[in-house]
Design a protein around this motif. Sequence first.
Motif, PDB file in Angstrom:
ATOM      1  N   SER A 125     -12.848  -8.481   6.235  1.00  0.00           N
ATOM      2  CA  SER A 125     -13.047  -9.388   5.104  1.00  0.00           C
ATOM      3  C   SER A 125     -12.399 -10.720   5.453  1.00  0.00           C
ATOM      4  CB  SER A 125     -12.410  -8.815   3.835  1.00  0.00           C
ATOM      5  OG  SER A 125     -10.999  -8.988   3.864  1.00  0.00           O
ATOM      6  N   GLN A 126     -12.634 -11.695   4.618  1.00  0.00           N
ATOM      7  CA  GLN A 126     -12.011 -12.992   4.833  1.00  0.00           C
ATOM      8  C   GLN A 126     -10.575 -13.039   4.315  1.00  0.00           C
ATOM      9  OE1 GLN A 126     -13.270 -15.456   6.660  1.00  0.00           O
ATOM     10  NE2 GLN A 126     -15.064 -14.171   7.067  1.00  0.00           N
ATOM     11  N   THR A 127     -10.103 -11.934   3.756  1.00  0.00           N
ATOM     12  CA  THR A 127      -8.705 -11.831   3.317  1.00  0.00           C
ATOM     13  C   THR A 127      -8.120 -10.535   3.865  1.00  0.00           C
ATOM     14  OG1 THR A 127      -9.485 -10.879   1.230  1.00  0.00           O
ATOM     15  CG2 THR A 127      -8.969 -13.231   1.241  1.00  0.00           C
ATOM     16  N   PRO A 128      -7.885 -10.455   5.179  1.00  0.00           N
ATOM     17  CA  PRO A 128      -7.472  -9.190   5.793  1.00  0.00           C
ATOM     18  C   PRO A 128      -6.102  -8.696   5.370  1.00  0.00           C
ATOM     19  CG  PRO A 128      -7.360 -10.991   7.376  1.00  0.00           C
ATOM     20  CD  PRO A 128      -8.047 -11.541   6.164  1.00  0.00           C
ATOM     21  N   GLY A 129      -5.302  -9.543   4.737  1.00  0.00           N
ATOM     22  CA  GLY A 129      -3.985  -9.106   4.304  1.00  0.00           C
ATOM     23  C   GLY A 129      -3.943  -8.597   2.879  1.00  0.00           C
ATOM     24  N   TRP A 130      -5.096  -8.539   2.208  1.00  0.00           N
ATOM     25  CA  TRP A 130      -5.115  -8.212   0.782  1.00  0.00           C
ATOM     26  C   TRP A 130      -5.986  -6.995   0.499  1.00  0.00           C
ATOM     27  CZ3 TRP A 130      -1.970 -10.879  -2.499  1.00  0.00           C
ATOM     28  CH2 TRP A 130      -1.451 -12.098  -2.043  1.00  0.00           C
TER      29      TRP A 130
END
Length: 533
Positions: free
Chosen positions: A496-501
């Motif tokens: 995803s474009q938010t790999p930390g979330w």
Amino acid sequence: MITRRSILQHIGMAGGAAATFGAMEALGIAGNVAAAAPMPDLPAGFGKGRSVIVLGAGIAGLVAAYELQQAGFDVTVLEARDRVGGRNWTVRDGDRIVMDGEADQVARFSDGAYFNAGPARLPSFHHRILGYCGKLGVPLEVEINSSRSAFLMGQKGDKVRMRTAINDTRGHVAELLMKAVNQGALDQSLSAADKQALLPFLKTYGDLDATGHFAGTLRSGFQAFPDAGVGVFARPPAPMPLDRLLANEQLPAMLFEDNVYMQATMFQPVGGMDRIPAGFERALTRKVVRGADVTRIRNRPDGVEIAWRDTKTGAGRIARADFSVCTIPFPVLAKVDCDFAKPVAQAIAGVVYDHSNKVAFDSPRFWEQDQIYGGISFVGGETSLIWYPSAGLFSPRGMLLACYTSGERAEGFAKLPIADQVERARAAVERLHPGHGKDLINGVAVNWNKIPYSLGPWPNWFVGMAGHQEGDIDTEGYRLLCQPAGRTVFASAALSQTPGWQEGAVQSAHHAIAAIAGLQRADMGARPDRVAA
């Protein structure tokens, strides 16, 4: 040349998004925030008579399992650990922390205390994961992500309250900008109407006096606290000189909560982040198979075959289904015997995961005596920050996060012996809160690159390039892994474009479900006899 954009950039650097937006409104150029797309619609009878094996019971795997079950699939979830949640991991009293190359740590916490070793907050615009919390009956509470009573501490030990850093800095900057406007330095960039709108805003924004001078502000606190009677009026402290503010290396952290991912309101599940995966598991008809270490993945023309080993008995097992959703972290998957095409295998092997560490202590709530209720103090160095708990305010004890680092400095910190990591985190607390290092007991450390079946927190798709973790991932490997590999589709926050979330994990799971729908449509076209009634 000084332009409107450069003016807004300077305002933003000093006071963050709120200040910039105020200036944009004053100049009549304010914008909007977009919303994320929902999960795509699925064809009628999508899962009827079909089966799927989900590899991994992290958030992506649990979301995929839940939605595919809802669509009528026969779902099996295999998880190598003895718990569900993956990176969503809450450590409680008596839990064992196992890390590669380290002696096991056993958590010894006060009654009811817990430590979110993985994700610890949910932004208010992450509507998909919040929506699942509502659907699954996971109660939420506010996570206090920022406190104006917390500190910024420089390398020399100089510390300033967050409220002072924010409000004194923008007071000084507002004064400088007002001088520049009044002296005509920005006449080529501002019309007379612009100046007429901007000057009152700067006066309000910086809390300047009638002459446009910044002489201090009650926004930064009190030099004299208001009380009853006459003559006990509130007086602001003298402003901190701009050069002292700029000399504090942590000053940029005053913009922390202006990052859209960190803006209020933030949430957390009541009782720990692992309440979310527990809610998903309750909703599954067939419970997750724990201790199932996947050893082989094979794609067949009409299905998948998964070999796995029972970690408790050592017995081998085989599972078969029409499709599989693979959420195994890529550094772990690279070591599994798979029959993926060579470019896919190379892409998997090429994903480099970042480093991330946390160190937490059980402690009496001494920080609340300093009016700090939740939020973060930024201390820099190898421990980076001190994060105060939002849950259990005013109770006797709480879990204090004394280190949370990622990236290059986290890599070096993780190489230290665990005892040294714990003591260095304690020292950072002692430096900021003198006399309280001794209050910290039963410290535990988590180095995510050493956690079995994870081997890292999230991928670094742009190794060696700072500032590319979120929002603009578009490498060749990333694109390839977003595609099906035979009858296997990949899903994880990493894709995803938010790999930390966790929101990224949900988004990727939805994307994987849509990919399975595409595979099924192709399957139905090739095998008309299998079209659902």
